[in-house]
Design a protein around this motif. Sequence first.
Motif, PDB file in Angstrom:
ATOM      1  N   LEU A 178       0.872  -1.166   0.000  1.00 36.17           N
ATOM      2  CA  LEU A 178       0.000   0.000   0.000  1.00 36.17           C
ATOM      3  C   LEU A 178       0.914   1.221   0.000  1.00 36.17           C
ATOM      4  N   GLY A 179       1.025   1.860  -1.155  1.00 33.19           N
ATOM      5  CA  GLY A 179       2.020   2.908  -1.291  1.00 33.19           C
ATOM      6  C   GLY A 179       3.415   2.303  -1.194  1.00 33.19           C
ATOM      7  N   GLU A 180       4.246   2.888  -0.358  1.00 34.64           N
ATOM      8  CA  GLU A 180       5.620   2.420  -0.223  1.00 34.64           C
ATOM      9  C   GLU A 180       5.796   1.430   0.930  1.00 34.64           C
ATOM     10  N   LYS A 181       4.702   1.046   1.588  1.00 37.58           N
ATOM     11  CA  LYS A 181       4.769   0.130   2.718  1.00 37.58           C
ATOM     12  C   LYS A 181       3.768  -1.002   2.523  1.00 37.58           C
ATOM     13  N   THR A 182       3.850  -1.984   3.391  1.00 44.48           N
ATOM     14  CA  THR A 182       2.796  -2.991   3.442  1.00 44.48           C
ATOM     15  C   THR A 182       1.636  -2.447   4.284  1.00 44.48           C
ATOM     16  N   VAL A 183       0.493  -3.100   4.151  1.00 51.06           N
ATOM     17  CA  VAL A 183      -0.670  -2.696   4.946  1.00 51.06           C
ATOM     18  C   VAL A 183      -0.330  -2.742   6.436  1.00 51.06           C
ATOM     19  N   LEU A 184       0.290  -3.835   6.881  1.00 50.97           N
ATOM     20  CA  LEU A 184       0.607  -3.967   8.298  1.00 50.97           C
ATOM     21  C   LEU A 184       1.610  -2.926   8.761  1.00 50.97           C
ATOM     22  N   GLN A 185       2.575  -2.580   7.922  1.00 51.72           N
ATOM     23  CA  GLN A 185       3.559  -1.579   8.330  1.00 51.72           C
ATOM     24  C   GLN A 185       2.901  -0.224   8.563  1.00 51.72           C
ATOM     25  N   HIS A 186       1.884   0.097   7.772  1.00 54.61           N
ATOM     26  CA  HIS A 186       1.124   1.333   8.020  1.00 54.61           C
ATOM     27  C   HIS A 186       0.508   1.288   9.428  1.00 54.61           C
ATOM     28  N   PHE A 211       8.808  -8.067  10.545  1.00 53.47           N
ATOM     29  CA  PHE A 211       8.437  -6.775  11.129  1.00 53.47           C
ATOM     30  C   PHE A 211       9.199  -6.475  12.426  1.00 53.47           C
ATOM     31  N   GLU A 212      10.014  -7.428  12.868  1.00 57.02           N
ATOM     32  CA  GLU A 212      10.921  -7.236  14.006  1.00 57.02           C
ATOM     33  C   GLU A 212      10.186  -6.791  15.271  1.00 57.02           C
ATOM     34  N   LEU A 213       9.039  -7.415  15.498  1.00 54.59           N
ATOM     35  CA  LEU A 213       8.277  -7.187  16.719  1.00 54.59           C
ATOM     36  C   LEU A 213       8.036  -8.541  17.394  1.00 54.59           C
ATOM     37  N   ASN A 232      -4.756  -5.972  11.874  1.00 53.89           N
ATOM     38  CA  ASN A 232      -3.599  -5.755  10.993  1.00 53.89           C
ATOM     39  C   ASN A 232      -3.971  -5.093   9.677  1.00 53.89           C
ATOM     40  N   ASP A 233      -5.279  -4.905   9.424  1.00 54.31           N
ATOM     41  CA  ASP A 233      -5.711  -4.395   8.126  1.00 54.31           C
ATOM     42  C   ASP A 233      -6.385  -3.028   8.219  1.00 54.31           C
ATOM     43  N   THR A 234      -6.029  -2.241   9.259  1.00 53.44           N
ATOM     44  CA  THR A 234      -6.611  -0.901   9.443  1.00 53.44           C
ATOM     45  C   THR A 234      -5.509   0.144   9.273  1.00 53.44           C
ATOM     46  N   PRO A 235      -5.082   0.412   8.038  1.00 54.84           N
ATOM     47  CA  PRO A 235      -3.884   1.241   7.821  1.00 54.84           C
ATOM     48  C   PRO A 235      -4.055   2.723   8.134  1.00 54.84           C
ATOM     49  N   LEU A 276      -5.183   6.738   0.662  1.00 49.44           N
ATOM     50  CA  LEU A 276      -3.820   7.149   0.980  1.00 49.44           C
ATOM     51  C   LEU A 276      -3.410   8.364   0.158  1.00 49.44           C
ATOM     52  N   GLN A 277      -3.746   8.372  -1.114  1.00 52.07           N
ATOM     53  CA  GLN A 277      -3.432   9.527  -1.953  1.00 52.07           C
ATOM     54  C   GLN A 277      -4.160  10.769  -1.452  1.00 52.07           C
ATOM     55  N   SER A 278      -5.411  10.591  -1.049  1.00 50.11           N
ATOM     56  CA  SER A 278      -6.192  11.707  -0.525  1.00 50.11           C
ATOM     57  C   SER A 278      -5.583  12.255   0.753  1.00 50.11           C
TER      58      SER A 278
END
Length: 202
Positions: free
Chosen positions: A29-37, A62-64, A101-104, A196-198
């Motif tokens: 999603l953009g430059e990251k994964t959904v979870l990273q957001h 994800f180093e968590l 994990n899917d609420t960016p 995300l663009q918005s």
Amino acid sequence: MSDTKLPCLILCGGASRRFEGEHKAFAPLGEKTVLQHVIDRVEQQCREICLNAPEHDGFELFELPLCPDGPDAGKGPLAGVLTAMNWADKAGAAQVLTCSNDTPFIPLDWAQILNKDSNDKIRVPAFEGNSHFVCALWPVQLKTKLANYLASGDRSVQGFVQSQAVEFIEFSGVNDFDPFFNVNTPDDLRTAAEILQSVNRR
């Protein structure tokens, strides 16, 4: 509101059946994964973060810390909530936050708004009357009641929440979208890219 930050368990245990064989957490999603957001937004708000995910499924990237479900694995999101309560209890916390994990776009003030001094109620965020039961604050003292609820065969998150003392807290939207929008399908991912663009244009 309390100034003390709470721990948060990010629920990653879903099978992503509607995501065409790929786990939605790893979707770009953009430059990251959904979870990273999600991680980037939550880590600003919480004392510590743990992923409610199985080991050896790629979440180590994800180093968590990982907190897999125990005996109630496979019983849906409430199994993850129970894992969160047990994890927080061992850390000496009276309350714990969970989110999916899917609420960016989870709000950057989400934890602060839900975190109040009293710890006797579940606190559930809502947007325009739509409640988001998984992205909630949970009193750890409910862990025995939740374990018994799951042992009875019930799995409904809404059903358990509404059987307890609960407070629903309305959140504002951003650019008219639900800040707890979750990515369940490839179509949702395309919508998230538009959101995300918005957001980035603001």
